[in-house]
Design a protein around this motif. Structure first.
Motif: not given
Length: 533
Positions: A335-340, A351-353, A385-388
């Protein structure tokens, strides 16, 4: 009178010295948002100087033995500063009090106790360079400059409420940040804040206070010049890209309620579909805050369809979301904390993480060991969460890209290098509902505001419960929403400007100032020893 006060503070010992240092540090937090009463630092830091003057070990020992009492003073000063400035972090643990209330002492006292060691180290360094009169002010500025620099990256870094922010409460006083950057500003701010201690020193007070006044005059004068020559906010925005920032003010406890997901989603949709104000054009880009989409989009295609229906032709939605993907070798999910970025057909085009995750909030350091003890991260996500992989610009369309900063990534001025198309603005999405009606959201906004000045880019900030707003590259707020307000902002995006040096200030400016302070303080220390000998 000041000489007598200094003498009394110098002679404090034991718990009285520790209490004075703690109170001086706590008082300094009134210089931070939302209070912005920077004059208190002109009291706190002179008290710290006088406490260090009196913190001596008369026993015969090495350099560390002689400097250790001063380091203890620095720790108590830092403990007071961080307890008074960061107590609100504990509010996040009360969202799920059943599982995390036990950790309140760690958040309210443990984290400040750890951060205080950076200030202890800063004072230790200063004490090794200590001399009579003016030299010790330069030594303290150098020590704090090193301490704040270390705090920006050690153990992933946490430069929240760096001392330099106290010297930049309004746009007039923010412009120097474009030249020297935050880390150099930390050191020079301490140099000025500590200078009133020289009022008790008849030999050097004129020279020291004149230097401090010269720095203040340069700070104010440059700010006045830069703002005077800058375009007005109205001229900046004329013909600019129209953006809408959505601020729904969803309670954090509701965001974890599965039964509330549809209502949360519908609230965002309603604010998105609201017509523009009379006489204003429709926005081209709509921004939702961090983790605003209450679904995993790859598992909920109907949510994407509904977003597509809500968007007019040519509109684009940039929204905070949790992104899921399968791990290497079929393991996972990750899982990533992202902007889509979602277009008017309900398609995700980019999308960026999040690259810099919050320790204990979004992931567990030393995961296997801590999970074995029954601990978990505060964010409710299996496995955290997983790091981008890296920071890159977010593509909005073929001609437009933004520099994405998710939540507290905006507090790291040294981590904003990115790849991809050149960004036209900083995009900061966050969810500060964790912290309620406390100083936290105000402090967070101020730090993001200064990133705009350093980068020469306008800032678009979408926060779940505030503070949301548009900031121009001179730090001026062109529009915004108050904390806990529900609504939207339709505004034109200001144009960017070239950074002062062509690139944002960084290590060259930081180390130029720190080396200069070291040379001056070292010179005074050598002269002091020579006179003594």
């Amino acid at each position: 009178m000041i000489g007598r006060l200094a003498g009394r503070i110098i002679l404090l010992s034991g718990w009285r010295r520790a209490l004075a240092a703690f109170l001086a540090g706590a008082l300094a937090t009134l210089a931070l948002p939302p209070y912005d009463f920077f004059a208190v630092c002109l009291v706190s830091f002179p008290v710290l100087v006088w406490l260090i003057d009196g913190a001596v070990d008369t026993a015969d020992g090495g350099w560390l033995r002689r400097a250790l009492p001063a380091a203890v003073v620095g720790w108590w000063f830092g403990f007071g500063y961080f307890v008074a400035g960061l107590w609100w972090i504990g509010n996040a643990l009360l969202v799920d009090a059943q599982n995390f209330a036990w950790a309140l002492p760690l958040a309210i006292l443990g984290l400040p106790a750890f951060l205080a060691f950076f200030y202890a180290l800063g004072v230790l360094i200063a004490r090794l360079l200590w001399s009579d009169g003016l030299g010790r002010i330069f030594a303290l500025a150098f020590g704090f400059g090193i301490a704040e620099w270390l705090r920006s990256f050690v153990m992933t870094g946490f430069p929240w409420n760096a001392i330099g922010y106290a010297a930049m409460p309004v746009p007039l006083l923010m412009q120097s940040d474009a030249v020297i950057g935050l880390y150099a500003m930390n050191a020079l701010a301490v140099l000025v804040f500590a200078s009133p201690a020289l009022l008790a020193d008849k030999r050097h007070r004129r020279m020291g206070l004149a230097l401090a006044l010269l720095l203040v005059a340069a700070h104010v004068g440059f700010g006045f010049y830069r703002l005077h020559t800058a375009p007005s906010t109205a001229d900046e925005a004329a013909g600019g890209l129209r953006v809408r920032i959505v601020q729904p003010s969803i309670a954090q406890s509701a965001k974890w309620d599965n039964a509330a997901r549809r209502a949360i989603f519908d609230k965002h949709i309603a604010l998105t579909e609201a017509p523009p104000r009379p006489g204003e054009p429709k926005p081209s880009v709509i921004i939702w805050p961090e983790t605003s989409i209450p679904y995993i989009l790859t598992d909920t295609p109907e949510a994407l369809s509904r977003i597509g229906e809500a968007l007019s032709d040519g509109q684009m939605l940039l929204a905070g979301a949790v992104r899921e993907e399968t791990g290497a070798g079929g393991t996972g999910p990750l899982y990533y904390n992202s902007i889509v970025a979602i277009n008017d057909r309900g398609e995700i085009i980019d999308a960026v993480d999040k690259v810099h995750l919050v320790p204990f909030g979004e992931y567990l350091p030393l995961e296997k060991w801590l999970r074995g003890l029954g601990l978990q991260e505060v964010a409710e996500m299996p496995g955290g969460f997983t790091m981008g992989a890296s920071r890159r610009s977010l593509r909005v369309n073929d001609d437009l890209a933004f520099l994405p900063l998710i939540c507290y990534e905006a507090i790291f001025p040294s981590e904003l290098a990115y790849t991809g198309p050149k960004a036209a603005a900083i995009l900061n999405v966050t969810n500060d509902a964790w912290y309620g009606n406390t100083p936290g959201p105000y402090q967070h906004f101020r730090q993001a505001q200064l990133r705009a000045v350093e980068q020469g880019l306008p800032l678009i900030r979408a926060a779940n419960n505030g503070l949301s707003g548009i900031v121009d590259p001179f730090g001026r707020i062109t529009d915004g929403l108050a904390l806990n307000a529900v609504g939207d902002i339709d505004a034109s995006l200001p144009s960017g400007v070239d950074p002062f040096w062509g690139t944002p200030p960084g290590p060259p400016q930081t180390w130029a100032i720190l080396i200069l302070l070291l040379a001056i303080s070292g010179g005074f220390e050598v002269l002091s020893r020579w006179r003594f000998d």
